[in-house]
Scaffold this active site. Structure first.
Site, PDB file in Angstrom:
ATOM      1  N   GLU A 147     -10.187   6.604  12.257  1.00 24.93           N
ATOM      2  CA  GLU A 147      -9.651   7.666  12.592  1.00 24.93           C
ATOM      3  C   GLU A 147     -10.519   8.583  13.419  1.00 24.93           C
ATOM      4  O   GLU A 147     -10.510   9.780  13.400  1.00 24.93           O
ATOM      5  CB  GLU A 147      -8.976   8.523  11.623  1.00 24.93           C
ATOM      6  CG  GLU A 147      -7.804   7.779  10.767  1.00 24.93           C
ATOM      7  CD  GLU A 147      -7.044   8.427   9.663  1.00 24.93           C
ATOM      8  OE1 GLU A 147      -7.463   9.770   9.450  1.00 24.93           O
ATOM      9  OE2 GLU A 147      -6.068   8.057   9.274  1.00 24.93           O
ATOM     10  N   GLU A 161      -3.120   1.302   7.707  1.00 24.12           N
ATOM     11  CA  GLU A 161      -2.657   1.964   6.424  1.00 24.12           C
ATOM     12  C   GLU A 161      -1.299   2.345   6.281  1.00 24.12           C
ATOM     13  O   GLU A 161      -0.782   2.882   7.502  1.00 24.12           O
ATOM     14  CB  GLU A 161      -3.633   3.287   6.059  1.00 24.12           C
ATOM     15  CG  GLU A 161      -5.102   3.233   5.987  1.00 24.12           C
ATOM     16  CD  GLU A 161      -5.632   4.610   5.906  1.00 24.12           C
ATOM     17  OE1 GLU A 161      -5.028   5.498   5.688  1.00 24.12           O
ATOM     18  OE2 GLU A 161      -6.922   4.494   5.655  1.00 24.12           O
TER      19      GLU A 161
END
Length: 368
Positions: free
Chosen positions: A130, A278
């Site tokens: 991220e 995810e």
């Protein structure tokens, strides 16, 4: 001690052996991408089972893939005795060093891949986690700028070694989006487009995936009065038609994914495919998160598994018929994670290894 690429070729297996093994793998897997479900193996807890027990549990749960948040040697050695496909990660603080020095990338590959490959079925290296979500410090901005160069360094080392069955990517969160609703309005945040374009160019050029962390729970929790809970849980009781595209949606996950597809298409990268790094649903939450429950977590994860293991593959309304490689978050509850209560309760298993609820990662239990 530093190694050149040529010195690495002498380590354990020769370059010719790697080339042969890569060719055999590509020949065997060229017909279709598998729809095996993966699981994220996070370890932010002080009460988790030994790695050896964790690998046993992954096999019992019929996990087809596992994603690590590093490249832990003990876990990679243990996975060498399994048929589980493995995704490893370059940590954020390693990115800049790799970006500026090919020898650092060579060393990283030597230490974290050649020590275990091909016995351990490493199939993906994800560079950072991220990265585009962190822009508050000068170091964050530097890492963001170094992301794609570091991915290129890792790819160059693998290519020089003849390792063609390990792809390179990076997982990004949904906060990269400036707009997601309706999906056809999807655009990236304008301040990161100059980073997104070289990333998409890299992914398209290497036939890699755009890895996305996508959580309908978080979107629903922010707007519980406007988003139907069953729609977020993939229960299929409601539909939504995008006025811009005319596409009809039956769940929030597809909407979120397709908003990214539309954003990529607007930049000219409509051929880049998405993988889910995810997704999941917490089974415990704070008082303002009443949707965080065992019942809802079981529904969501079972529905995701059912969708992603369907034959023929379902894809999304904007990209029908495509397999979307998917990793459920997460293997365990992790008691040392910070933030709201729900952050510590995404596990399919309690820390003692017992199931929070029953789930079949193979998807066979959910075939109609």
């Amino acid at each position: 001690m530093k190694f050149t690429v040529y010195e690495m070729e002498k380590h354990t297996v020769t370059k010719m052996t790697i080339l042969s093994l890569s060719f055999l793998y590509l020949f065997a897997s060229s017909r279709a991408l598998t729809n095996k479900i993966g699981i994220n193996f996070g370890r932010v807890g002080n009460n988790l089972p030994l790695p050896s027990r964790s690998i046993e549990l992954l096999q019992i749960m019929k996990a087809g893939r596992v994603k690590l948040y590093d490249a832990d040697h003990e876990i990679l050695r243990l996975l060498s005795t399994t048929n589980i496909e493995v995704t490893i990660m370059v940590t954020n603080d390693e990115i800049s060093g790799i970006a500026y020095n090919q020898q650092v990338a060579d060393q990283w590959i030597h230490e974290h891949i050649l020590e275990h490959y091909p016995d351990t079925m490493i199939r993906y290296v994800l560079v950072g986690n991220e990265v585009l979500s962190y822009t508050s410090t000068d170091q964050d901005v530097q890492i963001m700028n170094d992301l794609v160069p570091a991915m290129g360094r890792i790819r160059a080392t693998l290519k020089t070694l003849g390792i063609n069955n390990i792809k390179v990517g990076t997982p990004l969160a949904m906060d990269i989006m400036g707009s997601t609703f309706p999906p056809s309005s999807g655009v990236f945040r304008p301040e990161i487009v100059h980073e997104i374009i070289p990333l998409l160019n890299f992914l398209r050029g290497t036939n890699s995936f755009f890895y996305l962390d996508v959580y309908p729970f978080l979107a629903w929790a922010d707007n519980p009065s406007r988003i139907n809970l069953d729609y977020a849980l993939l229960e299929g009781n409601e539909t939504y038609t995008d006025p811009g595209s005319g596409l009809t949606y039956t769940n929030l996950l597809d909407q979120m994914i397709d908003s990214v597809y539309f954003a990529m298409a607007k930049l000219g990268y409509n051929t880049v495919k998405i993988a889910i790094a995810e997704t999941g649903w917490p089974h415990v939450g704070d008082f303002n998160h009443p949707g965080a429950s065992k019942e809802n977590a079981a529904k969501y994860n079972r529905n995701v598994i059912r969708k992603m293991t369907a034959v023929p593959p379902k894809g999304t309304p904007a990209q029908p018929g495509f397999i979307i490689p998917t990793f459920i978050f997460s293997l365990y509850d992790e008691n040392q994670k910070t933030g709201p209560e729900s952050e510590r309760h995404w596990g399919l298993l309690y820390p003692d290894g017992s199931p929070v609820y029953e789930v079949d990662l193979s998807g066979k239990a959910y075939k109609s």
